[in-house]
Scaffold this active site. Sequence first.
Site, PDB file in Angstrom:
ATOM      1  N   GLY A 311     101.124  -4.230 100.505  1.00 47.05           N
ATOM      2  CA  GLY A 311     100.981  -5.550 101.104  1.00 47.05           C
ATOM      3  C   GLY A 311     102.029  -6.492 100.552  1.00 47.05           C
ATOM      4  N   GLU A 312     101.684  -7.764 100.446  1.00 46.31           N
ATOM      5  CA  GLU A 312     102.570  -8.806  99.913  1.00 46.31           C
ATOM      6  C   GLU A 312     103.759  -9.109 100.828  1.00 46.31           C
ATOM      7  OE1 GLU A 312     103.966  -7.894  95.973  1.00 46.31           O
ATOM      8  OE2 GLU A 312     101.979  -7.420  95.208  1.00 46.31           O
TER       9      GLU A 312
END
Length: 348
Positions: A311-312
Amino acid sequence: MTYHIESITNPELEAKLQHKINLKTKPIGALGDLEQIAFQIGCIQQTKTPKISNPTIVVFAGDHGIATKNEVNPFPQEVTSQMVYNFVNGGAAINIFSSTNNLNLKIVDAGVNHTFPKSLDIINAKIDFGTKNYQEEPAMTLEECKKAFSKGGDIISKLKNEGTNTIGFGEMGISNTSSASLLMTYFTEIPISSCIGSGTGLNSEGISKKQHILSEVYNKYDPQNALEAMSTFGGFEIAMLTGAILKAAELKMIIVIDGFIVTAALLTALAIKPNALDYCIFAHNSNEKGHTKMLEFLDAKPLLSLGLRLGEGTGAALAMPLVQASVNFINDMASFDTAGVSEETTAK
């Protein structure tokens, strides 16, 4: 909430773009997917000379009520706020990849269960200190969901006014893979068992428990539309992502879609405005179990497949140079006539 998203279809321009791409000093189609990206970006910007301006990654962070019980998440809820501090301090993967590729990075508190110092270098768009636990009640009210959509859009409008025309999205929120799985099942009708994965590291026993819990949650409610589905199952960061995607498409921006969570937000956005898909480039195929099925449902072809499941916005940040390379080749690569190179003959 009304979004006016224009079609990028323009047959006259499309013919000119394809002709320009085909005349570059290469066999037709030899640059593969980069040719399609260049074509798509030209259509988005309605020009034969597209450009990337001030590319930015926006990471939305929010907490989820279900995480407080630690039944579907191997990491405790406070990791969300700890990671926001890590982003600000430059220590996360998204910081490294954004820096490597000269991308601007913005961190948004969409609804973290923590009070951050006012001096912290983040965008404060907090709706509340995390969502409610949807095992017991809907994650948020309809009004909170609408507010999240609106705030997400406002952030994108500000970036557009500051010169950004290419945006990648990321997220942070312990248990947000659970919300994404529920939304995926709602919009694709794929069984929950095929949508859930290990998230941040569940073992097989944990995944089985997660499947049981989320199946019960899914069967508890009957949302009638996209807004109700997001209000019931979503997170503030996912709702804000949805509003951001819709606004970015309305503003004719290039949208680089990251992994599982961001694609769940996109599914919601497309249920509201299907033609927002025209503005999206898919960065990568996440290693989170349901993401491949999401991409198949959307008939989307991702640029990268690196086994990522962080993610991120990490996949979006890594794909951004390929987006830039596509624009550079259509603008700067020589054509057969200017380079004095003979074109392909008809003989085979």
